[in-house]
Design an enzyme around this catalytic site. Structure first.
Site, PDB file in Angstrom:
ATOM      1  N   ASP A 188     -10.271   2.679   1.898  1.00 27.90           N
ATOM      2  CA  ASP A 188     -10.408   2.346   3.248  1.00 27.90           C
ATOM      3  C   ASP A 188     -11.282   3.250   3.971  1.00 27.90           C
ATOM      4  OD1 ASP A 188      -9.266  -0.247   2.947  1.00 27.90           O
ATOM      5  OD2 ASP A 188      -7.329   0.726   3.670  1.00 27.90           O
ATOM      6  N   LYS A 196       0.826  -1.141   0.017  1.00 29.25           N
ATOM      7  CA  LYS A 196      -0.071   0.035   0.039  1.00 29.25           C
ATOM      8  C   LYS A 196       0.789   1.265   0.001  1.00 29.25           C
ATOM      9  CE  LYS A 196      -4.213  -1.848   2.083  1.00 29.25           C
ATOM     10  NZ  LYS A 196      -5.354  -1.600   3.188  1.00 29.25           N
TER      11      LYS A 196
END
Ligand code: ATR
Length: 276
Positions: free
Chosen positions: A102, A65
């Site tokens: 997210d 990420k």
């Protein structure tokens, strides 16, 4: 045929192919979503080769990420702030755009579980200061939560996460948790405590007011000791699976052109798979 992927290392455990496969079938889309194991040293070349590989985009997970954040050609303001990318979109010209879903995924999950008025429940207390905490603090601040307190075993990391929402978020000493809970409307566990194979999160929920909600981002097991304790106290308990399901929505919409729904049928399917 539109192609998308999830890249991680390891990747065998990822439920994302099941989620996207469910939506592809539901909408009758001729597309694919494949799991790809990419070692960290191979990730830059993987990202550069996305267009030639025919991918419209994909998800990246642990440990990529931060690398995806560093290597994407353009970023959404939200990804820029969080410092991590979980969703990639390949433009017509081959440029790779990075987003972080997210944060809105967690908030959409709270909307579904608690109703859209949840930001008015009061102060939020966030436990943990990893990537998930960064996204959740940014998401809660975007939704107008007035005060966010971040407690972490390693206090410097809590201060760094709180700095993402100046004037709204502040670090909280782990030892002061109990008194902080007295004024909290929402508690979120973003640590790995409570996950299968990890020790439980030992947190006394007694000080929480009656209207508070407790959320866990751990989804294996679905019912953590923390959530069980919240239910015993009669508090709203929000499990971690919804975040995984809702964070997948914007990516699917961008690659395949249809905004999918997080239905009970999809959730049941993932719950059944987690039980195997
Ligand atoms: P992610 O990016 O998935 O959120 P991470 O960066 O590994 O994961 O963060 C894990 C979180 O769980 C951290 O807040 C970590 O605390 P530290 O910053 O002090 O490491 C927390 N955590 C993990 N094990 C813990 C334990 N035994 N007790 C307290 N906190 C723990």
């Amino acid at each position: 045929m539109i192609k998308a992927f999830v890249a991680g290392h390891p990747i065998a455990h990822s439920r994302s192919p099941l989620i996207h496969g469910h939506w592809l079938a539901e909408h009758g889309i001729a597309g694919s979503y494949e799991r790809i194991d990419v070692a960290p040293s191979d990730f830059p070349a993987f990202l550069r080769g996305l267009r030639e590989s025919g991918f419209r985009g994909g998800n990246v997970t642990i440990p990529h990420k931060e690398a995806a954040f560093a290597l994407a050609d353009t970023l959404t303001p939200r990804a820029e702030k969080i410092g991590a990318v979980n969703t990639l979109i390949v433009a017509e010209d081959g440029r790779v755009h990075g987003d972080n879903t997210d944060a809105p995924g967690f908030c959409a999950h709270l909307d579904h579980s608690l109703g859209a008025e949840w930001p008015g429940r009061g102060e939020a207390v966030i436990l943990g200061a990893g990537g998930a905490a960064r996204a959740i603090v940014v998401g809660l601040a975007e939704r107008g939560v007035a005060r966010i307190r971040v407690a972490n075993r390693t206090p410097e990391r809590a201060a760094a996460v709180a700095a993402l929402a100046p004037g709204v978020a502040e670090p909280l000493a782990w030892d002061d948790l109990s008194s902080a809970l007295e004024g909290a409307g929402l508690v979120v566990n973003t640590t790995s405590l409570g996950m299968k194979g990890q020790p439980p999160l030992a947190l006394d929920l007694a000080p929480l007011p009656a209207g508070a909600a407790v959320a866990d981002i751990v989804y294996a097991p679905l019912e953590t000791d923390l959530l069980a304790a919240a239910r015993r106290r009669g508090l709203a308990a929000v499990d971690g699976l919804g975040m995984l399901l809702h964070q997948a929505v914007p990516g699917f919409a961008a690659w395949f052109g249809v905004r999918p729904e997080v239905t009970a049928a999809l959730r049941d399917r993932i719950v059944a798979d987690l039980a195997t």
